[in-house]
Design an enzyme around this catalytic site. Structure first.
Site, mmCIF file in Angstrom:
data_model
loop_
_atom_site.group_PDB
_atom_site.id
_atom_site.type_symbol
_atom_site.label_atom_id
_atom_site.label_comp_id
_atom_site.label_asym_id
_atom_site.label_seq_id
_atom_site.Cartn_x
_atom_site.Cartn_y
_atom_site.Cartn_z
ATOM 1 N N ASN A 207 0.818 -1.200 0.000
ATOM 2 C CA ASN A 207 0.000 0.000 0.000
ATOM 3 C C ASN A 207 0.863 1.265 0.000
ATOM 4 O O ASN A 207 1.032 1.907 -1.028
ATOM 5 C CB ASN A 207 -0.944 -0.027 1.203
ATOM 6 C CG ASN A 207 -2.031 1.029 1.118
ATOM 7 O OD1 ASN A 207 -1.887 2.012 0.424
ATOM 8 N ND2 ASN A 207 -3.127 0.816 1.817
ATOM 9 N N ASP A 208 1.449 1.589 1.129
ATOM 10 C CA ASP A 208 2.191 2.843 1.231
ATOM 11 C C ASP A 208 3.350 2.919 0.236
ATOM 12 O O ASP A 208 3.671 4.000 -0.245
ATOM 13 C CB ASP A 208 2.734 3.017 2.656
ATOM 14 C CG ASP A 208 1.604 3.140 3.659
ATOM 15 O OD1 ASP A 208 0.520 3.610 3.264
ATOM 16 O OD2 ASP A 208 1.798 2.760 4.831
ATOM 17 N N VAL A 209 3.966 1.770 -0.079
ATOM 18 C CA VAL A 209 5.157 1.798 -0.940
ATOM 19 C C VAL A 209 4.813 2.032 -2.407
ATOM 20 O O VAL A 209 5.703 2.174 -3.230
ATOM 21 C CB VAL A 209 5.994 0.495 -0.806
ATOM 22 C CG1 VAL A 209 6.498 0.343 0.611
ATOM 23 C CG2 VAL A 209 5.206 -0.717 -1.244
#
Lengths: 462, 102
Positions: free
Chosen positions: A387-389
């Site tokens: 997600n964040d990456v």
């Protein structure tokens, strides 16, 4: 009849050889080909140093010592053998914390002796105790969080002020202990209690993607603490091994922090907290779902697919299925590559370990720098539980807490397929604009059955 | 303690050289080995067990013995756990040429 004292040169030689084996072992662990030999070498060094220590002249409490070694070794051996690969990070954290605790306990014994130490030795002992105790309690909190025993991150009001005051108080008590040699036991007790509390308070607010950096930092802390107690005991094996690990761990921590574009001081003192900053840019559009059949078709008839695995793949234990799917696609003539973000999962290299477990060859696994330019030429980017990456807000949205973190440019692929358990936000709690993109389709469900379904569909397509 | 005599200056040199060694050794590690390497270095500082044994070995009062006992348990767990976990991780890197095609 040989007296015990005549063993001393033998002990020193063993420590010397052990220190050499540790360094060689670390060096060997830096290459995939020799890595396994490296840990064996280091293990031989450890065994040698431990056995030699039994020959130390005047060593008492042997029975107690054997019981302690048996207890510690058995518990750790058993837990280390049975832990699942996905739970490795927290196991490393807890073993590391124990090392820090051991270093602090050594200092405690020194202070409890009740004899006056030179100011230098007392300072080194106190510093090692402080660092070791922080590493111990901090690692315990890190373990509890990653193990899911502690769901939330707690941020105290004026966290940074509390941290600063507590640090000052702890250091002040440490100085009082050093000056008041032979040590006053009440002061020593208060010093240790505050140091342990400090480790907890520092670690509580840290969450999500920052966890690996913190574990690595505590690893370096423990190394340094061990090295310092080595100087107190005049033991070269502890000195060298401890300081080498302290330096190596510090560098590793920096590398990780750099990969996230977050200075270590930011991680320690200004925790990511999307809810609190209240300036989240509105993410517009809607998420569009697709079926496993469509996903299978898109990938089967693509030229090039880049797989982006994340923690979601790890918790679903989907790595074997993912590799099976990739192999099928390759048999059908599709080029498949795996893109690993430096902090994907819970530790740097965590994804590589899992993919290696599933049997994915190294040549198919690429770092961020190696693969980022290729997303533009990829027909499909398959994001599995990451997600964040892959959040483009890191590139564009200055108010985002992850702004500036290098990300995998999955959004530049022609089609993006995101396998995700639900509609919620990622570990850091930040909305992901990628999921709302024009070229993005969401495939909801647990990664393992979802990928299994895709495999079935690809098989029927022949 | 009963170790070899090390003067303050020699200790400083050891510190300096060991720090550089640690820095140099790790700087050439590929990302894929970062987790095993962290685990491996975690095992290596398990040598704290040796220090803990010496501490317990010279403990006289019950308080010192209790603290020394804790130190040895924790140190042994650090060493043993660190070894097992690192070994398990690295084992995957050697046997991945054939596997996985099921």
């Amino acid at each position: 009849m040989m007296t015990l004292a005549s063993f001393t040169p033998l002990i020193q030689a063993s420590y010397f050889i052990a220190a050499g084996l540790f360094i060689l072992g670390l060096k060997a662990m830096s290459s995939p080909v020799t890595a396994r030999g490296g840990i064996v070498w280091a293990g031989v060094g450890m065994l040698l140093a431990t056995l030699a220590t039994f020959l130390t002249p005047g060593l008492g409490n042997i029975g107690l010592m054997l019981i302690a070694i048996a207890v510690g070794t058995t518990l750790a051996w058993w837990s280390g053998k049975t832990v699942k690969m996905t739970d490795m990070p927290q196991m490393i954290a807890i073993y590391n914390g124990m090392g820090g605790g051991a270093a602090a306990a050594i200092a405690a014994v020194e202070f409890a002796h009740g004899e006056a130490h030179s100011p230098l030795v007392a300072s080194l002992a106190a510093l090692g105790a402080l660092i070791g105790a922080v590493s111990f309690s901090g690692s315990c909190v890190a373990y509890a969080k990653l193990q899911g025993l502690m769901k939330k991150t707690f941020t105290l009001p004026a966290q940074n002020v509390v941290n600063a005051l507590l640090s000052l108080a702890t250091v002040g008590l440490g100085i009082a202990v050093v000056i008041g040699q032979p040590a006053n036991l009440t002061l020593v007790l208060a010093f240790f209690a505050l140091a342990l509390l400090l480790g907890v308070i520092i670690t509580l607010p840290i969450g999500g993607a920052d966890m690996p950096v913190v574990i690595s930092l505590f690893n370096a802390f423990t190394g340094l603490a061990v090295g310092l107690e080595g100087f107190v005991l005049g033991n070269p094996a502890l000195m060298i091994a401890g300081v080498v690990v302290g330096a190596a761990g510090t560098l590793l921590t920096q590398l990780m922090a750099r990969a996230m574009n977050r200075p270590i001081s930011n991680i320690m003192f200004v925790p990511i907290n999307a809810g609190a900053n209240g300036e989240d840019e509105e993410v517009t559009g809607s998420m569009r779902a697709l079926t496993a059949l469509d996903a299978a078709a898109v990938m089967r008839y693509a030229q090039k697919v880049i797989v982006v695995p994340g923690y979601g793949m790890a918790v679903a234990h989907a790595q074997h299925k993912v590799w099976e799917m990739a192999s099928l696609l390759e048999e059908a003539g599709v080029e498949v590559k795996f893109a690993i973000h430096p902090v994907a999962g819970r530790m740097p290299g965590h994804m590589n370990v899992l993919l290696a477990e599933a049997g994915v060859p190294y040549e198919k696994i690429f770092d961020l720098e190696e693969i980022n330019a290729e997303f533009g030429t990829a027909d499909v980017a398959l994001v599995i539980g990451a997600n964040d990456v892959v959040n483009p807000a890191a590139r564009t949205n200055k108010s985002s807490p992850i702004y500036g973190m290098p990300i995998l440019n999955a959004d530049q692929a022609q089609n993006v397929i995101v396998v995700k358990r639900g509609q919620g936000t990622g570990y850091s709690g930040i909305e992901n604009a990628l999921f709302y993109g024009e070229n993005t389709r969401m495939l909801y469900g647990n990664a393992q059955p979802v990928i299994g379904e895709i495999i079935q569909h690809i098989k029927t397509m022949g | 303690m009963n170790g070899l005599e090390i003067s303050g200056l020699a200790a400083l040199y050891i510190f300096l050289l060991a720090a550089f060694t640690g820095y140099e050794v790790i700087s050439r590690v590929p990302v894929i080995l970062h987790t095993p390497l962290m685990s491996g270095s975690n095992f290596i500082h398990g040598v704290v067990l040796v220090g803990a044994m010496i501490s317990l070995g010279h403990a006289t009062t019950p308080l010192e013995q209790a603290l020394g006992f804790i130190a040895v348990v924790l140190g042994a767990a650090n060493a043993a756990g660190g070894y097992v976990v690192t070994e398990r991780m690295l084992a995957m890197f050697t046997s991945n040429k054939k596997g996985g095609q099921s």
